[in-house]
Design an enzyme around this catalytic site. Sequence first.
Site, PDB file in Angstrom:
ATOM      1  N   GLY A  12       0.815  -1.278  -0.055  1.00 12.60           N
ATOM      2  CA  GLY A  12       0.090  -0.069   0.110  1.00 12.60           C
ATOM      3  C   GLY A  12       0.893   1.331  -0.094  1.00 12.60           C
TER       4      GLY A  12
ATOM      5  N   GLY B  21       1.368   4.938   1.982  1.00  7.60           N
ATOM      6  CA  GLY B  21       1.205   5.821   3.036  1.00  7.60           C
ATOM      7  C   GLY B  21       1.570   7.023   2.740  1.00  7.60           C
TER       8      GLY B  21
ATOM      9  N   GLY C 258       5.503   7.512   1.859  1.00 11.05           N
ATOM     10  CA  GLY C 258       6.095   6.393   0.868  1.00 11.05           C
ATOM     11  C   GLY C 258       5.416   4.997   0.830  1.00 11.05           C
ATOM     12  N   ILE C 259       6.098   4.183   0.035  1.00 18.23           N
ATOM     13  CA  ILE C 259       5.211   2.693  -0.419  1.00 18.23           C
ATOM     14  C   ILE C 259       5.680   1.933   0.876  1.00 18.23           C
ATOM     15  CG2 ILE C 259       5.110   1.212  -2.026  1.00 18.23           C
ATOM     16  CD1 ILE C 259       6.093   3.254  -4.023  1.00 18.23           C
ATOM     17  N   VAL C 260       4.646   1.134   0.924  1.00 21.12           N
ATOM     18  CA  VAL C 260       4.885  -0.251   1.982  1.00 21.12           C
ATOM     19  C   VAL C 260       5.056  -1.287   1.162  1.00 21.12           C
ATOM     20  CG1 VAL C 260       3.721  -1.246   4.000  1.00 21.12           C
ATOM     21  CG2 VAL C 260       3.536   1.337   3.773  1.00 21.12           C
TER      22      VAL C 260
ATOM     23  N   LYS D 283       8.326   0.275   5.204  1.00 23.94           N
ATOM     24  CA  LYS D 283       7.906   1.298   4.488  1.00 23.94           C
ATOM     25  C   LYS D 283       8.974   2.095   4.172  1.00 23.94           C
ATOM     26  CE  LYS D 283       5.213   5.575   5.654  1.00 23.94           C
ATOM     27  NZ  LYS D 283       4.360   6.114   6.651  1.00 23.94           N
TER      28      LYS D 283
ATOM     29  N   ASP E 216      -4.295  12.295  10.778  1.00 25.92           N
ATOM     30  CA  ASP E 216      -4.720  11.897   9.756  1.00 25.92           C
ATOM     31  C   ASP E 216      -5.730  10.436   9.922  1.00 25.92           C
ATOM     32  OD1 ASP E 216      -5.106  11.838   6.860  1.00 25.92           O
ATOM     33  OD2 ASP E 216      -3.382  11.119   6.392  1.00 25.92           O
TER      34      ASP E 216
END
Length: 798
Positions: free
Chosen positions: A513, A515, A518-520, A537, A631
């Site tokens: 996914g 975030g 960045g990308i996980v 992440k 968030d």
Amino acid sequence: MAIPNIIFFLPLLLLLPHQAFANVTLSSTLSTNDQNPLWLSPSQDFAFGFREINNTNLFLLAIWFYKISEQTIIWNAYTSNPIPAGSQVKLTAQGLTLTNPQGDALWNTSPLEDVSYAAMLDTGNFVLASANSSYLWQSFNNPTDTLLPSQTLDLKGKLYSRFTHNNYTKGRFKLYFDNTTLRLSMLGWPTESLYANYFSTDASSAANYSDLASRLVFEEKGDIYVATEGGGRIEFRWKKLVLDVTRYYYRATLEYYGVFTIYSLPRGSNDNQVWSIVSYVPENICKDLLSDLGSGCCGYNSYCSWENDRPICRCANEEGYSLVDPDNPFGGCQPNLPLGCEVDEALSQEKLEEVYEMKEARNVNWPEGDYERLDGYNLSDCEKSCLYDCNCGAAIFNSANQCWKKRLPLSNGRPTGTDDGTTTALIKLRISPLSVPDSVVEKDGVVEPALLGSLIASLVVNTLLAAAVLLVLLLRPKKIVKVSVPSLVETNLHSFTYQALKEATMDFSEELGRGSFGIVYRGTFKTGSNNNDVAVKRLDRLAPEREKEFRTELSSIGKTCHKNLVRLIGFCDEGVHRVLVYECMNNGTLAHILFGQPKPNWNLRVRFALGIARGLLYLHEECDNPIIHCDIKPQNILIDQHFIPKISDFGLAKLLLGDQSKTKTMIRGTRGYVAPEWFKNVPVTAKVDVYSFGVMLLEIICCRRSVVMDMDSGEEEKAILTDWAYDCYLERRLDVLVENDKEAMEDEGRLKKLVMIAMWCIQENHEIRPTMKTVMQMLEGVVDVPNPPSPSSFTSCA
Ligand SMILES: *[C@@H]1O[C@H](CO)[C@@H](O)[C@H](O)[C@H]1NC(C)=O
Ligand SMILES: *[C@@H]1O[C@H](CO)[C@@H](O)[C@H](O)[C@H]1NC(C)=O
Ligand SMILES: *[C@@H]1O[C@H](CO)[C@@H](O)[C@H](O)[C@H]1NC(C)=O
Ligand SMILES: *[C@@H]1O[C@H](CO)[C@@H](O)[C@H](O)[C@H]1NC(C)=O
Ligand SMILES: *[C@@H]1O[C@H](CO)[C@@H](O)[C@H](O)[C@H]1NC(C)=O
Ligand SMILES: *[C@@H]1O[C@H](CO)[C@@H](O)[C@H](O)[C@H]1NC(C)=O
Ligand SMILES: *[C@@H]1O[C@H](CO)[C@@H](O)[C@H](O)[C@H]1NC(C)=O
């Protein structure tokens, strides 16, 4: 004249220990509003009166052990509705009558004549007596779930278990005479239909076969047996129990899980002694209770095992199933994500393999509910056969190569006997929603013109303010809040090399996914024979000033530890490579589950709401440095394999150091969840998370996103969830809000409460919004939820 006086008083003095202080005279009343609404027995061993059910402001009319700390209830009046505050019970010549504050009768003793007085006796019997002291009514003749020494039960007598540990309404089990055999049976609750009995006295144990049972006796000496007409005894398995009533209290209770148990507790012990088990029937209810109707002792979709003299219940599978009522382990379980033919019509086998998994369980069986037996199968045939069959909820594969397919709900779950050979239970679990609508994938910033009109009503103020604030921000030199970063040594985090992470993630190949920074990716560390999955992440190449965010995230979550927060395991900080390593969550994001098809069930959603609230409360009030998440949204809540929600992505979190409980900062968060004060020139507090939580709570209730752009025409009023939900609440149309979700509608009280809590959270004025602590108390029912005002009625001055 002194001598006759003494003679006159002597008989009275002899009576003293028994009744002297206990007579209740006609017209006496007890009210729940009284300081101490009870009548005591002379020894004060027993009390009759009102007991509040926890802190619910509801009451029971009951008899209980008064002197022991547990104050165990041994009798209660069966009223069809709970007894509200202000109710009272009154003694008249016709008996006892219980009325609510409006004067309606809630319960009474059968109509009697010429009652002269009432008394709470030291035996635990509450009696209504005539002038000559013969008993016209006694609680011993109208028992609920408990017998006491010296109490008997005639052929018409019966005991009902209570419903749950804390709920004293008539429950699921009954002890009764069937002609002259004493039996225990499960009921077709809430009716009186009797299912197969799981215990009965053995008449052959009486000396004389043609001698008929006449009553159940709890002797004062302590033994419990069935007396026969001829004066004989039919013994239970405890045979001629001898108990010491001078030193112990005893009671025999038909427990809410169906076991008739004798307990003892030392008299006169002030400390927190608890009842210990003396003996019980049946010997093992998990084995002995088997009925083609009903769920068995533990409720549906669960299994029962006999441990330490009582049944312990577990869900069919701990990952895919959870308790229907989290407070009642005997209330059965349900799949977290629904399965069955209604939701999976005509799916291809490939698709079924994607969304379902068969989990093995050893040595448990659900002997009832088979609908198919397939011979000559191997384990994997059996698995596939159930997996592809939408009717199948579980299958049992045995050593005779038979595959027994079962439909839901599973009933009578129990350990398999040793003579059953090896059996493997295969439990079907949904591991993924069937389909996830595109709208889950974030589309930021695009507002279609057609919809703008309907959006304006709620967003116009915000939009204008946003523009204004942006302008101000552009014109003003940026002020970066200085955050001092505590040493990472304090946090127990593991430091990884970039190379190790590259290997663990197979060169960052499987994306889980995206975030906020960045990308996980999925990663796996092999330790011994175990594979430990992690979520890795990789932060975007950070601009120098964003270094702060990395450090902030690291130091803030590094020190947090809560069941409802994703745990940070370690990090990598090598030059340009900034990586965070989290525990891995098997079930994806809340958005994935909430907005997918089929809908997750209502109880699971309620648990999600509670869990997230707990996590947020911890962040705001319980960890060393309070953290505002900034968030909160379903994409940032991860779901673990036990369907426990965990708050993730602290990338935007602001550390609130020391007394700095308010902070000015640039707008953060995601549109739709953002509190109005972000757009105003006011300090941001933890209340912004409360706002986002409120929006998300509505999404959890309704299983839809807070803003839906492409509503069908005629349904535009539904586009903005927060507005629509308030309208539905005002019009009392919560059924529309949850789209006739049956489970939610059946739980209407809680549904309404959750909607009201959400309304409080999304108040435009942050001062009106409750804190997470209050939200938590409202969710748990510790404090009442007042009627919420309109979320936007308060017009603030910008
Ligand atoms: C209780 O009331 C009955 C009837 O009036 C009386 O016979 C009895 O003595 C009373 N008991 C005591 C202890 O006062
Ligand atoms: C009621 O109180 C009991 C004992 O204090 C507790 O175990 C139980 O969870 C409470 N029940 C509810 C519904 O609050
Ligand atoms: C006591 O009075 C009741 C009526 O109130 C009567 O039926 C009963 O026989 C009496 N018992 C004795 C022992 O006098
Ligand atoms: C006890 O359980 C029954 C059945 O679920 C329910 O109707 C009743 O409201 C409960 N009583 C209390 C006091 O919670
Ligand atoms: C119980 O008694 C009734 C009436 O005497 C009789 O019809 C019935 O068969 C008896 N039941 C059993 C189980 O003996
Ligand atoms: C068995 O009990 C019945 C009924 O009480 C009685 O009539 C009969 O005489 C008894 N038989 C023996 C052998 O005691
Ligand atoms: C199970 O039987 C099927 C044929 O029915 C066969 O294709 C499969 O290889 C067998 N699997 C195992 C594990 O023996």
